[in-house]
Every structure is written in structure tokens, then in C-alpha cells.
Design a protein around this motif. Structure first.
Motif, mmCIF file in Angstrom:
data_model
loop_
_atom_site.group_PDB
_atom_site.id
_atom_site.type_symbol
_atom_site.label_atom_id
_atom_site.label_comp_id
_atom_site.label_asym_id
_atom_site.label_seq_id
_atom_site.Cartn_x
_atom_site.Cartn_y
_atom_site.Cartn_z
ATOM 1 N N GLN A 95 49.219 23.598 38.050
ATOM 2 C CA GLN A 95 49.603 24.376 39.102
ATOM 3 C C GLN A 95 49.755 24.592 40.382
ATOM 4 O O GLN A 95 50.262 24.731 41.609
ATOM 5 C CB GLN A 95 47.602 24.721 40.148
ATOM 6 C CG GLN A 95 47.696 25.339 40.944
ATOM 7 C CD GLN A 95 45.745 25.934 42.000
ATOM 8 O OE1 GLN A 95 45.095 25.427 40.679
ATOM 9 N NE2 GLN A 95 45.472 25.041 42.460
ATOM 10 N N TYR A 98 53.454 26.195 40.445
ATOM 11 C CA TYR A 98 53.364 27.712 40.836
ATOM 12 C C TYR A 98 52.904 27.597 42.164
ATOM 13 O O TYR A 98 53.499 28.834 42.368
ATOM 14 C CB TYR A 98 51.244 27.643 40.616
ATOM 15 C CG TYR A 98 51.669 29.845 40.418
ATOM 16 C CD1 TYR A 98 51.855 30.868 40.346
ATOM 17 C CD2 TYR A 98 50.238 29.443 41.796
ATOM 18 C CE1 TYR A 98 51.686 32.152 39.907
ATOM 19 C CE2 TYR A 98 49.993 30.890 42.672
ATOM 20 C CZ TYR A 98 51.002 32.139 41.566
ATOM 21 O OH TYR A 98 50.058 32.970 42.028
ATOM 22 N N PHE A 138 46.850 31.211 41.352
ATOM 23 C CA PHE A 138 47.394 30.831 39.773
ATOM 24 C C PHE A 138 46.518 31.459 38.559
ATOM 25 O O PHE A 138 44.876 30.874 38.643
ATOM 26 C CB PHE A 138 47.435 29.066 39.743
ATOM 27 C CG PHE A 138 48.134 27.910 38.754
ATOM 28 C CD1 PHE A 138 49.037 28.823 37.877
ATOM 29 C CD2 PHE A 138 47.379 27.266 37.888
ATOM 30 C CE1 PHE A 138 49.663 28.281 37.185
ATOM 31 C CE2 PHE A 138 47.499 26.851 36.747
ATOM 32 C CZ PHE A 138 48.714 26.871 36.587
#
Length: 315
Positions: A95, A98, A138
């Protein structure tokens, strides 16, 4: 599924890929300029045979992506994607990577970064906040760039670069349709008034969809009809007990328009069937001409003088 159709690499809510075999045969056969006024994922626009294609959408950043894919070689696009994946260590679980890419995109707005973000975002969806920042969360353990997305992307780029196509990013009310003639064709797949979600609520920096927009679009289609320009409108008449009364009245006031019923995967019913399921979804394609390829299997034109005949068929 008809394998001759190209599938958009973008996951757009309400995308028409699954029903292309139903709606495209209902379009005119000889189209000079095809205008996709609400292009979205471009599933319709890129699969229509026309001398010229126009894709318009008020979501500017998606149109920017299409422009970039049009002028960039497939090899360079793929190299860029894999470089971004490597740089940010993007995966089903990272995550932080991202979020870092999302911050960079919101700062620089590189169109290809948007594509990479969409690949790893929740349900591959496209969401912006009121400040035009991409804010989809995400897609942990659910979303990633994969072989299916890449295959769709390759086909999409190849088609984009082979055809005569123009891109616009304007609100439908501002889009100039005055130069169109009787050999041109306008397709509209607007947000559906009775199924509109939060992504079209008008609170995310882009125009929302309300009764005002619905009426404005229908007026625009009437003007096209007066000019002799053919159009097709995708919409929903019934959904979960709700009725689009504005659309229903417009159909009644324009008895020469043709209502072509579209069969979906979920329960459906013909608009004029007396014992229809009150909770069914009735999706239609409304045209200002009689399609030449209409069949008796869910796509029968429902002109006023045909309704008695149609009711016999659907009993």
C-alpha cells in the motif's frame, strides 16, 4: 463474447462491453463521423465502424490518457508501466508504494501514472475528489497490473493508433454538434438518473447528474433529430422499483423514436409487459430511426403503432 470486440483496459462503471453485440448492430451501417458524447472507457467508440471517431468525456484526465496512448508506441507504454511498478515496488500488498505513486500523480498528472494507479486501485475504479486529486484507495489483495489488463491495453493502443480519432474533454452541454450532418451519428451513454452513484454526485470536482442535466440532454437530442442527425441513447427506464419519469414522458412526447430493449445478465422485462417484475432493471437503447438489424429477441422497436403486435410476441 464476440472476440472481434476490443475491451477497454479501464474499468468503468456502466461500461457497455458486455452488450456490444446487442447495441452496435442497431447503429446505422454507413457512419461518417461517430460522436461518443459520454465516452467513459471508450468500449463503444473504439468498436464502431466509422470514417472518423470522436471521443468526449468531461473527466479530463481520462481523455488525457487516451491522447497519450494515441501518440506513444506500445513498447514505450509498457516500458513505462513496468518501470513504475519496479520503482514503487507495486504489488497486491504494498500500500505504501501505491500511496507514493498516487501522490506523485496528483502533483504532476502524468497520464500513464493514472493508468498504473487504476491497475492497483480498489476494483480498478477511477475516482477523484473535489480538488481533482485521484483518491481511490489501494486494492489490497484484489487489484494489480496483470496479463489480462496488458492484453486489453495492447489491443486498445493498436486500435487507437490505426483509426482517425479526435478527443475532447468538455461537458455535453458545451460540446458543439452544430456541424454534424445526416451521415453522422451521436451515441449517448450518460449517467443514469435513477441509478446514479456517488461518483456522479457533482461533489468531486466534475459535473454531477440530476434532473436538470437529464432534461438538457434530451433537449439536445431533439435538436439533433430536427437537424436530421441520427442518435442513440442508452438509459434505464426502471431500476429497483424506481421509474425514470422524465425519460418516460420524453418517449411519450416523441412517438417516432424507437425503444430497443436491451437484455442484461440480471432479470429484465419488456417495458410494455403488463406483469413485469417491479424490481427488474429495464435498460433500453432509444433511437430516432428504425434499426435495420432489429430481431424479435429483446430488441423489438416499440413504436406506438407496433405496441399491440409486440405485446402479442412478449406474452
Amino acid at each position: 463474447m464476440n472476440e472481434t470486440f476490443i475491451k477497454s483496459p479501464l474499468n468503468y462503471v456502466g461500461g457497455k462491453y458486455k452488450i456490444l453485440p446487442q447495441i452496435i448492430p442497431l447503429f446505422p451501417k454507413d457512419i461518417n463521423c461517430f460522436v461518443d458524447l459520454f465516452a467513459g472507457g471508450a468500449n463503444v467508440g473504439l468498436n464502431v465502424k466509422a470514417k472518423k471517431i470522436v471521443l468526449n468525456d468531461n473527466l479530463t484526465y481520462v481523455i488525457d490518457l487516451y491522447r497519450k496512448l494515441k501518440i506513444t508506441s506500445q513498447k514505450k507504454v509498457l516500458e513505462y508501466i513496468y518501470n513504475r511498478i519496479d520503482k514503487y515496488a507495486l504489488s497486491l500488498t504494498n500500500q505504501d508504494g501505491y500511496i507514493s505513486l498516487r501522490k506523485e500523480y496528483n502533483k504532476a498528472k502524468n497520464p500513464l501514472d493514472l493508468f498504473v494507479l487504476i491497475a492497483y486501485s480498489f476494483n480498478h475504479q477511477i475516482r477523484f475528489n473535489n480538488s481533482h486529486e485521484f483518491n481511490n484507495p489501494f486494492g489490497k489483495d484484489r487489484s494489480c497490473y496483470n496479463s489480462s489488463i496488458e492484453s486489453n491495453l495492447k489491443s486498445f493502443i493498436n486500435k487507437l493508433q490505426k483509426i482517425d480519432i479526435e478527443f475532447y474533454s468538455t461537458n455535453f452541454e458545451s460540446f458543439d454538434l452544430s456541424l454534424l450532418s445526416d451521415n453522422d451519428f451521436v451515441y449517448c451513454d450518460p449517467p443514469y438518473l435513477i441509478t446514479t452513484g456517488t461518483y456522479n454526485d457533482g461533489k468531486r470536482g466534475f459535473t454531477g447528474w440530476s434532473e436538470e442535466e437529464e432534461l438538457a440532454l434530451l433537449d439536445k437530442l431533439d435538436i439533433l433529430n430536427d437537424k436530421g442527425v441520427s442518435f442513440a441513447l442508452s438509459n434505464v427506464l426502471r431500476h429497483k422499483g424506481k421509474t425514470n419519469t422524465i425519460l418516460e414522458k420524453w418517449m411519450s412526447d416523441n412517438s417516432d423514436y424507437v425503444v430497443n430493449n436491451i437484455k442484461m445478465d440480471y432479470a429484465n422485462s419488456n417495458y410494455h409487459t403488463k406483469d413485469r417484475d417491479k424490481l427488474s432493471t429495464v435498460e433500453v437503447l432509444i433511437t430516432n430511426y428504425i434499426p435495420t438489424n432489429t430481431s424479435l429477441y429483446g430488441q423489438l422497436p416499440l413504436l406506438p403503432h407496433q405496441r399491440e403486435y409486440n405485446n402479442e410476441i412478449y406474452r
